[in-house]
Design an enzyme around this catalytic site. Structure first.
Site, PDB file in Angstrom:
ATOM      1  N   TYR A  35     -18.591  -6.359  -5.985  1.00 53.30           N
ATOM      2  CA  TYR A  35     -18.739  -7.083  -7.251  1.00 53.30           C
ATOM      3  C   TYR A  35     -19.755  -6.446  -8.178  1.00 53.30           C
ATOM      4  CZ  TYR A  35     -16.662 -10.885  -4.469  1.00 53.30           C
ATOM      5  OH  TYR A  35     -15.861 -11.640  -3.657  1.00 53.30           O
TER       6      TYR A  35
ATOM      7  N   HIS B 122     -15.772 -21.970   0.782  1.00 52.93           N
ATOM      8  CA  HIS B 122     -16.736 -22.244   1.855  1.00 52.93           C
ATOM      9  C   HIS B 122     -17.910 -21.275   1.850  1.00 52.93           C
ATOM     10  CE1 HIS B 122     -13.108 -20.139   3.776  1.00 52.93           C
ATOM     11  NE2 HIS B 122     -13.978 -19.179   3.513  1.00 52.93           N
TER      12      HIS B 122
END
Length: 500
Positions: free
Chosen positions: A256, A171
């Site tokens: 990340y 999502h």
């Protein structure tokens, strides 16, 4: 219409109950077969009871087939929805806590970095077992809808080694789309986007409103937003330096890449503690722990509250039900899906799992060509893809050398740790997670010998991270039952990420 949908990991209340509501809100699906399976019989029974109550109160005659026998649940299933977390909260805690000893400070730890890589090792091992069961007992044309993280790694392994047609669903794109509409003061339906990249690093490469391209105006709009300028500092900085907004939250994105969490004394410059997803150390572990404890304690009250209404306007933005609806009814659905690249994004590897726009109808799932990503965003994605490829191959083969190379190549781990520290970190994580890593038997035995031999690199034992908050007790959660219920019941636990 009558076909069978099986939920694996059905003890996950947030995903299972919401996705079932989405599916059974489709009028044509009021006679489908539904099967739930989970390894935790207690969690499975609670979720089954709650969902069966919802079904009954909505006037449907469906009887959930609930079983801890996975093959029984999968038998003849046309669609399989997977929401597993291998190792549960126990393993999740080691994903966060052990890397902290080496200075790797993660907010989530479920996609990349040390936690995400190890989560992938556990998950891939079990997903391949699941794929074997699917091949042997499910319908021939079965489609596996994977919601489990690390999304790209698990979906990659299922398609390449599992022999099951698998699509990954998330999502993240919808959440960022809502933010973009908000900063421009527009209704989301008025803003058209093209978003492409890899899961959790997908980039809004085009934003349009009434045929006007707003992409170049996005940085100023975010910088001027009262909440997002404070809560999305990492994403805004990436937008400033790479030219495009990225899908994932401030906390996710910060782990990340190598720049925002590598120095403990700078982490708080980039995060906000008003909501876990804005960068709190171990934030997702905390809210998952709180949610599980609350649901188990408060479950009798959940059975007394209003049931979910199976109505079109109550459906969530999760892609799963719309994909199944499109395939079964022919109604067209446009979403963003995780699938094998096969040239859709021309400057990312063809074998990688990319996230890009797709269309679903009675003819299947179609992925239009995106072409090249801008060079900067493509470079960010390609670094992560290298880590994913190493991690997938390590998990399938049980080759700890590849696993260590994945850690070496990971942006945050590599920014914080030297090679000797990485070797020892991997040893610790292999040993701590031994019960969920059957493919690493000999590697774990060798790691135990090294760890017991002494002469270890000193680590920060007991270090809690730069921004760790205390897990709330059930008594503390009772002071705000609405918030506790929402946390336990939502699949997207960061939906209100900007609110303090």
């Amino acid at each position: 219409m009558s076909f069978k949908i099986a939920f694996i990991g059905a003890g996950s209340i947030g995903f299972t109950r919401g996705l079932l509501r989405d599916l059974l809100s489709v009028p044509e699906f009021n006679n489908v077969e539904v099967a739930f399976t989970d390894i935790n019989e207690h969690n499975l029974q609670m979720v089954t009871d709650l969902c069966q109550r919802d079904i009954r109160e909505n006037g449907l005659k469906i009887s959930i087939q609930s079983s801890t026998d996975r093959r029984e649940a999968l038998k003849d299933a046309k669609y399989v929805i997977c929401t597993i977390r291998v190792g549960g909260l126990e393993a999740f805690a080691t994903d966060v806590d052990i890397p902290l000893k080496y200075g790797v400070d993660q907010c989530v730890g479920d996609t990349l970095s040390a936690g995400g890589i190890m989560y992938g090792q556990r998950g891939i091992s079990e997903m391949l077992n699941i794929c074997k069961d699917i091949r042997e007992v499910a319908a021939q044309d079965v489609l596996l809808l994977n919601y489990a993280n690390p999304m790209a790694m698990l979906t990659w392994a299922c398609n390449k080694y599992g022999g099951v047609n698998t699509i990954g669903l998330c999502h993240g794109v919808q959440g960022g789309h809502s933010q973009i509409a908000e900063v421009f003061g527009l209704d989301k339906k008025e803003v058209d986007i093209i978003c492409a990249g890899i899961n959790h690093q997908t980039w809004y490469v085009q934003i349009r409103h009434q045929n006007k391209d707003l992409t170049g105006d996005l940085l100023e709009a975010f910088e001027n937003h009262a909440d997002f300028s404070r809560t999305e500092k990492v994403r805004i900085d990436m937008l400033r330096r790479f030219g495009y907004y990225s899908t994932e939250s401030n906390g996710h994105l910060s782990e990340y890449v190598p720049w925002y969490r590598k120095r403990a004394d700078e982490i708080e410059d980039w995060i906000d503690l008003g909501n876990w997803i804005n960068g709190e150390t171990g934030g997702y572990l905390r809210v998952c722990t709180e949610g599980r404890r609350w649901f188990e304690t408060d479950f009798p009250n959940w059975m007394k509250e209003e049931p979910h209404a199976y109505e079109q306007e109550k459906r969530s933005e999760e892609h799963g039900s719309y994909i199944i609806e499109g395939l079964e009814t022919g109604r067209v659905y446009r979403g963003h899906f995780n699938m094998i690249n096969k040239g859709v994004i021309s400057n990312l590897p063809n074998d990688a799992i990319i996230e890009a726009p797709g269309y679903v109808d009675g003819n299947g799932i179609s992925m239009p060509l995106v072409g090249e990503l801008p060079l900067g965003p493509a470079a960010v994605c390609n670094v992560s893809i290298s880590v994913q490829r190493l991690a997938v191959e390590a998990a399938v083969s049980g080759d700890d050398k590849l696993l260590r190379q994945a850690f070496m190549m990971d942006p945050l781990v590599g920014a914080v740790c030297n090679p000797k520290e990485i070797w020892q970190l991997v040893d610790e994580m292999l040993v701590a997670q031994e019960q969920w890593l059957p493919q690493y038997g000999s590697a774990i035995a060798e790691a135990k010998e090294r760890l017991s031999a002494g002469n270890l690199i000193p680590t920060r034992e007991g270090y809690k991270g730069a921004a760790r908050l205390k897990v709330k007790t059930v008594e503390e959660m009772q002071l705000d039952r609405d918030a506790a219920n929402k946390n336990a019941g939502e699949a997207d636990k960061g939906k209100d990420r900007a609110k303090v």
